[in-house]
Motif scaffolding. Structure first.
Motif, PDB file in Angstrom:
ATOM      1  N   PRO A  57      -2.333  94.771  62.482  1.00  0.00           N
ATOM      2  CA  PRO A  57      -1.467  94.279  62.839  1.00  0.00           C
ATOM      3  C   PRO A  57      -1.735  93.844  64.013  1.00  0.00           C
ATOM      4  O   PRO A  57      -1.373  93.107  64.152  1.00  0.00           O
ATOM      5  CB  PRO A  57      -0.568  96.137  63.219  1.00  0.00           C
ATOM      6  N   LEU A  58      -3.176  94.302  64.441  1.00  0.00           N
ATOM      7  CA  LEU A  58      -3.584  93.882  66.491  1.00  0.00           C
ATOM      8  C   LEU A  58      -4.573  92.338  65.815  1.00  0.00           C
ATOM      9  O   LEU A  58      -4.132  91.704  66.547  1.00  0.00           O
ATOM     10  CB  LEU A  58      -4.999  94.987  66.129  1.00  0.00           C
ATOM     11  N   LEU A  62      -3.266  89.065  67.417  1.00  0.00           N
ATOM     12  CA  LEU A  62      -4.238  88.320  68.464  1.00  0.00           C
ATOM     13  C   LEU A  62      -4.157  86.860  67.938  1.00  0.00           C
ATOM     14  O   LEU A  62      -4.087  85.655  68.439  1.00  0.00           O
ATOM     15  CB  LEU A  62      -6.229  88.594  68.053  1.00  0.00           C
ATOM     16  N   ILE A  63      -4.189  86.397  66.245  1.00  0.00           N
ATOM     17  CA  ILE A  63      -4.040  84.988  65.892  1.00  0.00           C
ATOM     18  C   ILE A  63      -2.290  84.821  66.787  1.00  0.00           C
ATOM     19  O   ILE A  63      -2.308  83.079  67.237  1.00  0.00           O
ATOM     20  CB  ILE A  63      -3.318  85.244  64.063  1.00  0.00           C
ATOM     21  N   VAL A  69      -1.200  80.556  72.945  1.00  0.00           N
ATOM     22  CA  VAL A  69      -1.288  80.204  73.989  1.00  0.00           C
ATOM     23  C   VAL A  69      -2.042  79.019  74.112  1.00  0.00           C
ATOM     24  O   VAL A  69      -1.548  77.498  75.116  1.00  0.00           O
ATOM     25  CB  VAL A  69      -2.823  81.430  75.050  1.00  0.00           C
ATOM     26  N   LEU A  70      -2.576  78.193  72.784  1.00  0.00           N
ATOM     27  CA  LEU A  70      -2.703  76.932  71.950  1.00  0.00           C
ATOM     28  C   LEU A  70      -1.924  76.036  72.032  1.00  0.00           C
ATOM     29  O   LEU A  70      -1.971  74.806  73.375  1.00  0.00           O
ATOM     30  CB  LEU A  70      -3.781  76.964  70.969  1.00  0.00           C
ATOM     31  N   SER A  71      -0.503  76.239  71.963  1.00  0.00           N
ATOM     32  CA  SER A  71      -0.071  75.439  72.347  1.00  0.00           C
ATOM     33  C   SER A  71       0.674  74.654  73.126  1.00  0.00           C
ATOM     34  O   SER A  71       0.600  73.388  73.871  1.00  0.00           O
ATOM     35  CB  SER A  71       1.246  76.192  70.824  1.00  0.00           C
TER      36      SER A  71
END
Length: 121
Positions: A57-58, A62-63, A69-71
């Motif tokens: 789950p972590l 994170l993914i 954030v990238l988008s």
């Protein structure tokens, strides 16, 4: 029970009528023994897989955070819009082989070197 080669116990034949369930359980556990090193390796493997599943789950969070954030920071849609504008301009507005005020050919009609240089003007 008999002692076999290597010091392992081999159970005797199963009694036909067993009044004591504990005796039956002892007989079955003696029948199916597993070497302790294999058992410990199996337990270590199971604990490692359990630990991996607990971390999943972590990793998924994170993914998801990374993609979000990238988008938001890279703004890929702007680069795509600019690229599409260039493609549209080249395909629709870059004409050649003019006769009067109208270009009769576009980028898809470039077939040889002379056409290429005429199109590049």
């Amino acid at each position: 029970a008999k002692v076999a080669k290597g010091g392992a116990l081999t159970p005797g034949p199963l009694p036909t009528k067993v009044a004591d369930p504990v005796a039956l359980l002892r007989h079955r556990t003696q029948e199916a023994t597993v070497p302790s090193d294999l058992f410990i390796k199996h337990l270590d493997k199971e604990l490692h897989e359990e630990d991996s599943c607990k971390r999943l789950p972590l990793a998924a969070i994170l993914i998801f955070a990374f993609i979000s954030v990238l988008s938001l920071t890279v703004r890929n849609w702007e680069a795509f819009e600019i690229e599409q504008a260039f493609i549209f301009d080249v395909e629709e507005n870059a004409n050649f082989a003019f006769s009067a005020f109208m270009g009769n050919k576009d980028i898809h009609d470039v077939n040889n070197i002379a056409d290429f240089w005429s199109w590049m003007r």
